[in-house]
Design a protein around this motif. Structure first.
Motif, PDB file in Angstrom:
ATOM      1  N   PHE A 119      -6.239   4.063   8.935  1.00 47.11           N
ATOM      2  CA  PHE A 119      -7.699   4.098   8.991  1.00 47.11           C
ATOM      3  C   PHE A 119      -8.277   4.432   7.617  1.00 47.11           C
ATOM      4  N   LEU A 120      -7.722   5.438   6.952  1.00 46.52           N
ATOM      5  CA  LEU A 120      -8.188   5.777   5.606  1.00 46.52           C
ATOM      6  C   LEU A 120      -7.960   4.619   4.638  1.00 46.52           C
ATOM      7  N   SER A 121      -6.900   3.877   4.848  1.00 46.84           N
ATOM      8  CA  SER A 121      -6.624   2.708   4.022  1.00 46.84           C
ATOM      9  C   SER A 121      -7.703   1.645   4.220  1.00 46.84           C
ATOM     10  N   ALA A 122      -8.134   1.456   5.469  1.00 45.08           N
ATOM     11  CA  ALA A 122      -9.222   0.504   5.746  1.00 45.08           C
ATOM     12  C   ALA A 122     -10.501   0.937   5.054  1.00 45.08           C
ATOM     13  N   LEU A 123     -10.831   2.223   5.151  1.00 45.75           N
ATOM     14  CA  LEU A 123     -12.034   2.731   4.494  1.00 45.75           C
ATOM     15  C   LEU A 123     -11.947   2.558   2.984  1.00 45.75           C
ATOM     16  N   THR A 124     -10.802   2.907   2.414  1.00 51.33           N
ATOM     17  CA  THR A 124     -10.607   2.809   0.970  1.00 51.33           C
ATOM     18  C   THR A 124     -10.752   1.364   0.502  1.00 51.33           C
ATOM     19  N   GLY A 125     -10.116   0.445   1.204  1.00 53.58           N
ATOM     20  CA  GLY A 125     -10.227  -0.968   0.848  1.00 53.58           C
ATOM     21  C   GLY A 125     -11.664  -1.451   0.895  1.00 53.58           C
ATOM     22  N   ALA A 170       0.841  -1.202   0.000  1.00 53.89           N
ATOM     23  CA  ALA A 170       0.000   0.000   0.000  1.00 53.89           C
ATOM     24  C   ALA A 170       0.874   1.249   0.000  1.00 53.89           C
ATOM     25  N   ARG A 171       1.927   1.247   0.786  1.00 48.27           N
ATOM     26  CA  ARG A 171       2.835   2.388   0.828  1.00 48.27           C
ATOM     27  C   ARG A 171       3.469   2.612  -0.540  1.00 48.27           C
ATOM     28  N   PHE A 172       3.926   1.534  -1.151  1.00 46.35           N
ATOM     29  CA  PHE A 172       4.534   1.629  -2.477  1.00 46.35           C
ATOM     30  C   PHE A 172       3.520   2.115  -3.506  1.00 46.35           C
ATOM     31  N   THR A 173       2.286   1.612  -3.429  1.00 45.58           N
ATOM     32  CA  THR A 173       1.239   2.034  -4.366  1.00 45.58           C
ATOM     33  C   THR A 173       1.018   3.542  -4.274  1.00 45.58           C
ATOM     34  N   LEU A 174       0.918   4.065  -3.057  1.00 49.41           N
ATOM     35  CA  LEU A 174       0.744   5.514  -2.904  1.00 49.41           C
ATOM     36  C   LEU A 174       1.973   6.273  -3.381  1.00 49.41           C
ATOM     37  N   ASP A 175       3.147   5.723  -3.143  1.00 47.02           N
ATOM     38  CA  ASP A 175       4.379   6.362  -3.609  1.00 47.02           C
ATOM     39  C   ASP A 175       4.391   6.411  -5.138  1.00 47.02           C
ATOM     40  N   LEU A 176       3.984   5.327  -5.764  1.00 53.34           N
ATOM     41  CA  LEU A 176       3.912   5.273  -7.225  1.00 53.34           C
ATOM     42  C   LEU A 176       2.883   6.274  -7.761  1.00 53.34           C
ATOM     43  N   LEU A 177       1.708   6.311  -7.153  1.00 54.60           N
ATOM     44  CA  LEU A 177       0.638   7.180  -7.624  1.00 54.60           C
ATOM     45  C   LEU A 177       0.935   8.659  -7.389  1.00 54.60           C
ATOM     46  N   GLY A 213      10.112   7.369  -1.957  1.00 54.85           N
ATOM     47  CA  GLY A 213      10.163   6.834  -0.605  1.00 54.85           C
ATOM     48  C   GLY A 213       9.637   7.772   0.462  1.00 54.85           C
ATOM     49  N   HIS A 214       9.126   8.930   0.078  1.00 56.95           N
ATOM     50  CA  HIS A 214       8.628   9.878   1.073  1.00 56.95           C
ATOM     51  C   HIS A 214       7.256   9.493   1.629  1.00 56.95           C
ATOM     52  N   THR A 215       6.528   8.674   0.893  1.00 51.76           N
ATOM     53  CA  THR A 215       5.220   8.231   1.353  1.00 51.76           C
ATOM     54  C   THR A 215       5.406   7.173   2.428  1.00 51.76           C
ATOM     55  N   THR A 216       4.761   7.383   3.557  1.00 54.93           N
ATOM     56  CA  THR A 216       4.840   6.408   4.646  1.00 54.93           C
ATOM     57  C   THR A 216       3.437   5.969   5.050  1.00 54.93           C
ATOM     58  N   TYR A 217       3.379   4.925   5.792  1.00 59.74           N
ATOM     59  CA  TYR A 217       2.128   4.434   6.363  1.00 59.74           C
ATOM     60  C   TYR A 217       2.244   4.439   7.879  1.00 59.74           C
ATOM     61  N   ALA A 218       2.960   5.424   8.407  1.00 54.42           N
ATOM     62  CA  ALA A 218       3.226   5.481   9.844  1.00 54.42           C
ATOM     63  C   ALA A 218       2.040   6.017  10.643  1.00 54.42           C
ATOM     64  N   SER A 219       1.259   6.899  10.075  1.00 54.48           N
ATOM     65  CA  SER A 219       0.168   7.539  10.808  1.00 54.48           C
ATOM     66  C   SER A 219      -1.027   6.602  10.983  1.00 54.48           C
ATOM     67  N   PRO A 220      -1.591   6.551  12.180  1.00 55.53           N
ATOM     68  CA  PRO A 220      -2.825   5.778  12.375  1.00 55.53           C
ATOM     69  C   PRO A 220      -3.962   6.288  11.479  1.00 55.53           C
ATOM     70  N   ASP A 221      -3.961   7.578  11.160  1.00 57.31           N
ATOM     71  CA  ASP A 221      -4.987   8.126  10.276  1.00 57.31           C
ATOM     72  C   ASP A 221      -4.869   7.541   8.871  1.00 57.31           C
TER      73      ASP A 221
END
Length: 139
Positions: free
Chosen positions: A60-66, A36-43, A49-57
């Motif tokens: 959560f948005l990833s869960a909603l999106t999925g 998911a992190r790589f997908t957002l980095d690509l998009l 590599g600046h895109t991270t999945y460190a934030s709980p927010d």
């Protein structure tokens, strides 16, 4: 384009939509979030590599999106299986307008959030998702 091919292609469209669901679901857990992190980095091109999945927010948005993507994909599949034969043109238009609505709002949000490259990627997904559905089918 025949109705039989449109009905088949609706299932292709549903798979295209739903295929992103597990990627974002896996982004909800740190140990499985790399895709998911790589997908957002690509998009959000370029891949830096600046895109991270460190934030709980973000998780959560990833869960909603999925969830939304899986539900939307299943809905399109069920329209193909349960409704298309009764109202083929109406199903085609519903899916087409749904895809166009997603494209416009997602692309506008991508641009305003500083990720205009995603609008380009959205264009490719739109073309694949819509495919022959641009044109009404012949019986």
């Amino acid at each position: 384009m025949t109705q039989k091919f449109h009905k088949f292609y609706l299932k292709v469209t549903s798979i295209v939509i739903a295929s992103f669901a597990p990627i974002f679901f896996l982004g909800t857990m740190q140990e499985t979030s790399e895709l998911a992190r790589f997908t957002l980095d690509l998009l959000s091109w370029p891949i830096d590599g600046h895109t991270t999945y460190a934030s709980p927010d973000t998780k959560f948005l990833s869960a909603l999106t999925g969830g939304f993507l899986l539900g939307w994909g299943v809905t399109v599949w069920m329209l193909a299986v349960l409704v298309y034969d009764k109202a083929p043109e109406e199903v085609r238009k519903a899916v087409l307008f749904g895809l166009l609505s997603w494209f416009v709002l997602d692309s506008a949000g991508s641009i305003t959030s500083g990720n205009p490259s995603n609008a380009l990627f959205n264009g490719f997904v739109l073309l694949i998702g819509v495919g022959p559905l641009w044109i009404p089918a012949k019986k």
